[in-house]
Design a protein around this motif. Structure first.
Motif, PDB file in Angstrom:
ATOM      1  N   ILE A  24     -24.890 -11.360 -79.917  1.00 12.61           N
ATOM      2  CA  ILE A  24     -24.729 -10.536 -78.718  1.00 12.61           C
ATOM      3  C   ILE A  24     -25.866  -9.721 -78.588  1.00 12.61           C
ATOM      4  CG2 ILE A  24     -23.536  -8.359 -77.999  1.00 12.61           C
ATOM      5  CD1 ILE A  24     -21.013  -9.735 -79.247  1.00 12.61           C
ATOM      6  N   ALA A  25     -26.483  -9.445 -79.469  1.00 12.06           N
ATOM      7  CA  ALA A  25     -27.834  -8.350 -79.331  1.00 12.06           C
ATOM      8  C   ALA A  25     -29.053  -9.287 -78.544  1.00 12.06           C
ATOM      9  CB  ALA A  25     -28.266  -7.981 -80.735  1.00 12.06           C
ATOM     10  N   ALA A  26     -28.907 -10.744 -79.036  1.00 12.35           N
ATOM     11  CA  ALA A  26     -29.950 -11.386 -78.391  1.00 12.35           C
ATOM     12  C   ALA A  26     -29.617 -11.588 -76.900  1.00 12.35           C
ATOM     13  CB  ALA A  26     -29.993 -12.707 -79.007  1.00 12.35           C
ATOM     14  N   ASP A  27     -28.506 -11.799 -76.674  1.00  6.72           N
ATOM     15  CA  ASP A  27     -27.956 -11.885 -75.315  1.00  6.72           C
ATOM     16  C   ASP A  27     -28.290 -10.680 -74.442  1.00  6.72           C
ATOM     17  OD1 ASP A  27     -26.267 -13.806 -73.165  1.00  6.72           O
ATOM     18  OD2 ASP A  27     -25.433 -11.915 -72.950  1.00  6.72           O
ATOM     19  N   ARG A  28     -27.927  -9.595 -74.854  1.00  9.98           N
ATOM     20  CA  ARG A  28     -28.401  -8.142 -74.307  1.00  9.98           C
ATOM     21  C   ARG A  28     -29.847  -7.999 -74.090  1.00  9.98           C
ATOM     22  NH1 ARG A  28     -24.281  -4.458 -74.567  1.00  9.98           N
ATOM     23  NH2 ARG A  28     -22.884  -4.502 -76.316  1.00  9.98           N
ATOM     24  N   ALA A  29     -30.462  -8.792 -74.863  1.00 10.28           N
ATOM     25  CA  ALA A  29     -32.084  -8.470 -74.726  1.00 10.28           C
ATOM     26  C   ALA A  29     -32.513  -9.680 -73.450  1.00 10.28           C
ATOM     27  CB  ALA A  29     -32.981  -8.968 -76.087  1.00 10.28           C
ATOM     28  N   ARG A  30     -32.010 -10.671 -73.386  1.00 12.88           N
ATOM     29  CA  ARG A  30     -32.322 -11.556 -72.243  1.00 12.88           C
ATOM     30  C   ARG A  30     -31.808 -11.206 -71.054  1.00 12.88           C
ATOM     31  NH1 ARG A  30     -30.793 -15.553 -76.566  1.00 12.88           N
ATOM     32  NH2 ARG A  30     -28.575 -15.413 -75.837  1.00 12.88           N
TER      33      ARG A  30
END
Length: 260
Positions: A24-30
């Motif tokens: 989820i954190a990686a998707d937020r960053a994207r």
């Protein structure tokens, strides 16, 4: 369009929960969205080895301001009932089963709190003694946290529940027991609901399934399956993987899955 994240049934698997939050954190960053909530669909406890750790992790994250919401699941309810009032009859469990029956995984939850549970059939256990031990071992903060969990959450085009909903009933008027226990007629209902119902409770295999009217995210974490983290935008959904988004296509959409 509102964006929400959702995580399926955790069942005491802290390692899988941490990995889901990493995705989820990686998707937020994207996508540059730090505010979209993460809705956990219940069943924090039982079967897995770290129920206590899962609850600690969620309490600590919420306390530091993470936009996390946690829905109540039937396993959380049954655990709470054992700690508070084990003599109260459960309206759903068969008479020959208890939370400590092997299929329910309550023994693993107690062990995560340091309570020794003999490996015997539940009918041979000293249940009053185990209840006293659980009452002493489970922190009041955990009891308060579980007691405060809502049975549903509504956001945008979606309603998030643990198990399912009853057709024709406003979400505010749904029976709480059904919100955490219901299977049929909800699972076989092909007609649209007023919302996309995002739920866990019923394992659908290793892959989440979009049925058009509902999105099923329980992929069997305690049985060797993955713990699904999904992102929902409107009524469209994607599973989050280490490589990015993978569409969870509703039945009317044909063609291969794609990543974004």
């Amino acid at each position: 369009m509102e964006r929400s994240y959702a995580i399926g049934d955790i069942h005491g698997h802290l390692d899988k929960l941490r990995a889901a939050h990493d995705r989820i954190a990686a998707d937020r960053a994207r996508c540059g969205d730090a505010a979209a909530p993460v809705i956990h669909l219940g069943d924090l406890t039982d079967r897995g080895p770290e129920s206590r750790g899962v609850i600690d992790y969620l309490i600590e994250g919420i306390a530091r301001g993470e936009p996390w919401l946690v829905i109540r699941g039937n396993h959380d309810e049954t655990f709470l009932q054992f700690v508070l009032d084990p003599a109260r009859p459960n309206p759903v469990l068969p008479e020959d089963e208890t939370w400590l029956s092997k299929a329910w995984g309550g023994s693993e939850t107690l062990r995560s709190y340091g309570v020794t549970v003999p490996r015997l059939g539940w009918s041979r256990l000293d249940l009053p003694a185990l209840h006293r031990a659980a009452h002493e071992a489970v922190p009041q903060a955990h009891v308060d946290f579980l007691r405060a969990r809502p049975y549903w959450h509504r956001r945008g085009d979606c309603v998030f529940v643990h198990a399912g909903v009853r057709r024709g009933v406003a979400i505010e008027d749904q029976d709480p027991n059904e919100l955490i226990w219901l299977r049929e007629p909800f699972l076989s209902d092909p007609e649209p609901f007023p919302w996309l119902v995002v739920h866990g409770h019923t394992v659908v295999g290793d892959d989440p399934v979009h049925f058009g009217n509902r999105l099923a995210l329980d992929t069997g974490a305690p049985f060797g399956g993955p713990l699904t983290a999904a992102v929902i935008e409107g009524r469209e959904a994607w599973r989050l993987t280490d490589q990015g988004r993978e569409v969870i296509a509703p039945p009317e959409r044909n063609g291969p899955r794609f990543s974004r």
